[in-house]
Design an enzyme around this catalytic site. Structure first.
Site, PDB file in Angstrom:
ATOM      1  N   TRP A  24       0.833  -1.214   0.000  1.00 16.62           N
ATOM      2  CA  TRP A  24       0.000   0.000   0.000  1.00 16.62           C
ATOM      3  C   TRP A  24       0.860   1.254   0.000  1.00 16.62           C
ATOM      4  CZ3 TRP A  24      -4.299  -1.164  -1.923  1.00 16.62           C
ATOM      5  CH2 TRP A  24      -5.026  -2.297  -1.551  1.00 16.62           C
ATOM      6  N   ASP A  26      -1.717   6.737   6.340  1.00 17.51           N
ATOM      7  CA  ASP A  26      -2.759   5.809   5.905  1.00 17.51           C
ATOM      8  C   ASP A  26      -3.025   4.888   7.091  1.00 17.51           C
ATOM      9  OD1 ASP A  26      -4.293   3.787   4.860  1.00 17.51           O
ATOM     10  OD2 ASP A  26      -2.947   3.309   3.192  1.00 17.51           O
ATOM     11  N   LYS A  56     -12.358  -1.767   7.196  1.00 12.69           N
ATOM     12  CA  LYS A  56     -11.583  -2.733   7.987  1.00 12.69           C
ATOM     13  C   LYS A  56     -11.924  -2.617   9.472  1.00 12.69           C
ATOM     14  CE  LYS A  56      -8.487  -3.167   4.259  1.00 12.69           C
ATOM     15  NZ  LYS A  56      -7.713  -2.330   3.369  1.00 12.69           N
TER      16      LYS A  56
HETATM   17  C1  PLP Z   1      -7.137  -1.897   2.266  1.00 13.41           C
HETATM   18  C2  PLP Z   1      -6.096  -0.857   2.307  1.00 13.41           C
HETATM   19  C3  PLP Z   1      -6.004   0.136   1.319  1.00 13.41           C
HETATM   20  C4  PLP Z   1      -6.904   0.171   0.115  1.00 13.41           C
HETATM   21  O1  PLP Z   1      -8.190   0.491   0.484  1.00 13.41           O
HETATM   22  P1  PLP Z   1      -9.358   0.721  -0.575  1.00 13.41           P
HETATM   23  O2  PLP Z   1     -10.417   1.327   0.286  1.00 13.41           O
HETATM   24  O3  PLP Z   1      -9.704  -0.601  -1.151  1.00 13.41           O
HETATM   25  O4  PLP Z   1      -8.852   1.666  -1.611  1.00 13.41           O
HETATM   26  C5  PLP Z   1      -5.029   1.100   1.458  1.00 13.41           C
HETATM   27  N1  PLP Z   1      -4.184   1.093   2.501  1.00 13.41           N
HETATM   28  C6  PLP Z   1      -4.247   0.161   3.469  1.00 13.41           C
HETATM   29  C7  PLP Z   1      -3.287   0.212   4.608  1.00 13.41           C
HETATM   30  C8  PLP Z   1      -5.196  -0.838   3.402  1.00 13.41           C
HETATM   31  O5  PLP Z   1      -5.262  -1.776   4.358  1.00 13.41           O
END
Ligand code: PLP
Length: 363
Positions: free
Chosen positions: A103, A173, A197
């Site tokens: 990511w 993030d 999540k």
């Molecule tokens: C799942 C995830 C993403 C991507 O998320 P989307 O909502 O599918 O774009 C980005 N960064 C991290 C750390 C993630 O776990």
């Protein structure tokens, strides 16, 4: 209602009381004679939800609405990979991006479209099985911001302590550990997290921006892509993802009633230790992919077995014990147990039992 142990990395398990409330509100919200799916995003039923959700995001993080703005974005956390540099990074400027996994690599690729990226550290050379150390951030005053991925969902590492960025605004993030680990959140200038999540369902991405940092954003972006416009319009420039914001708000209330982030943090440490301890007790069968114990994620526990054949057998036995979602990410293989806030302790005990039991038979 049947519930199995759902170890999915995302979309992921939700608290049952939240699911129950959502299902009632799908039929009728607040005695209005209308479903939450049917009401106007400018009507009073949704407006209350929207305002409450913004307030609850900040309250849960211990942040003040005087200092921070909340934006409800769409397009997932992946959209924020582009929007952050689009709003804050210009040609000739530098941003620091720590490279800790798939990511963060994607975030780096998008940032490079807008300016210069300095990488203070990368663990790519060891398949991201640790956090890079030491981190060499740009000299004070150089970087527009410094970006980290607090939890690396695919590789199973996590920043439990925040790095010192040499004074650069800290951007993170937090898609897979927002509201799960206690931090001094006032250290962050910019946080983004897809809700699906730890905080709800797919469709909304929280963006939390320090107002003094927001004031430095680039002007003249298309309104839908501008954090300044979205913050000023309180994410009501156009139709927001109504149901996803409602789900987020219910999850936040649930987290607060359960003791807030401090209680989640304590529970997550205990839950993850149950599983790591079971793995570490049988090193001839299991290899946790993150060997540096301080770097191990509380949220996503990644491990390999001695052979792929054993991995298949392990996953099959897990399925037979009503445990789902344990297959590792398609790019890295192995096994991954995702145990976010809503994942129950009993499920961690059940997995630890399988780990021990399987090792006794296959050691
Ligand atoms: C799942 C995830 C993403 C991507 O998320 P989307 O909502 O599918 O774009 C980005 N960064 C991290 C750390 C993630 O776990």
């Amino acid at each position: 209602m049947k519930r199995i142990y759902n170890f999915s990395a995302g979309p992921a398990i939700l608290p049952v009381p939240v699911l129950e409330q959502l299902s009632r509100d799908v039929l009728e919200i607040n005695g209005s004679g209308m479903s939450i799916l049917e009401v106007s995003h400018r009507g009073k039923d949704y407006d209350a939800v929207h305002q409450e959700a913004m307030a609850n995001v900040l309250q849960t993080l211990g942040l003040s609405p005087d200092e921070y703005a909340v934006v409800f974005g769409v397009g997932g956390a992946s959209m924020q990979f582009a929007l952050l540099p689009m709003n804050f990074l210009a040609e000739g400027q530098t941003a620091d991006y720590v490279d800790t996994g798939e990511w963060s690599s994607k975030a780096i690729k998008d940032a490079k479209r807008y300016g210069t990226v300095h990488v203070p550290g990368s663990s790519a050379d060891t398949a991201y099985n640790r956090l890079p150390k030491p981190l060499e951030f740009s000299a004070p005053g150089v970087a527009r911001y410094a970006h980290i991925t607090t939890n690396n969902t695919i590789e199973g590492t996590q920043f439990l302590a925040l790095p010192d960025t040499n004074g650069a605004p800290l951007a993170a993030d937090m898609s897979s550990d927002i509201f799960a680990v206690a931090h001094d959140f006032s250290k962050f200038d910019f946080i983004y997290a897809g809700a699906q999540k730890n905080a709800g369902i797919a469709g909304v991405t929280m963006v939390i921006i320090r107002k003094s940092f927001l004031a430095t954003a680039k002007p003249n972006l298309p309104p839908m892509l501008s954090y300044a416009v979205q913050a000023e319009k309180e994410s009501l420039y156009n139709t927001p993802p109504v149901f996803a914001v409602h789900a987020l708000n219910l999850v936040l209330k649930h987290v607060q009633n359960a003791g807030g982030v401090a209680a989640m943090d304590a529970a997550n440490r205990e839950k993850s230790a149950l599983i790591y301890d079971a793995l570490d007790a049988a090193p001839d069968v299991y290899q946790p992919t993150v060997t540096e114990k301080n770097d191990r994620s509380l949220m996503n526990i990644t491990f390999r077995l001695r052979t792929e054949e054993l991995e298949k057998q392990f996953l099959k036995e897990a399925q037979a014990r009503e445990m789902d979602g344990l297959k590792g990410h398609r790019n890295v293989g192995g096994v991954r147990a995702s145990i976010y806030n809503a994942f129950p302790r009993e499920g961690c005990v059940a997995l630890a039992e399988l780990i021990g039991d399987f090792a006794r038979r296959n050691g």
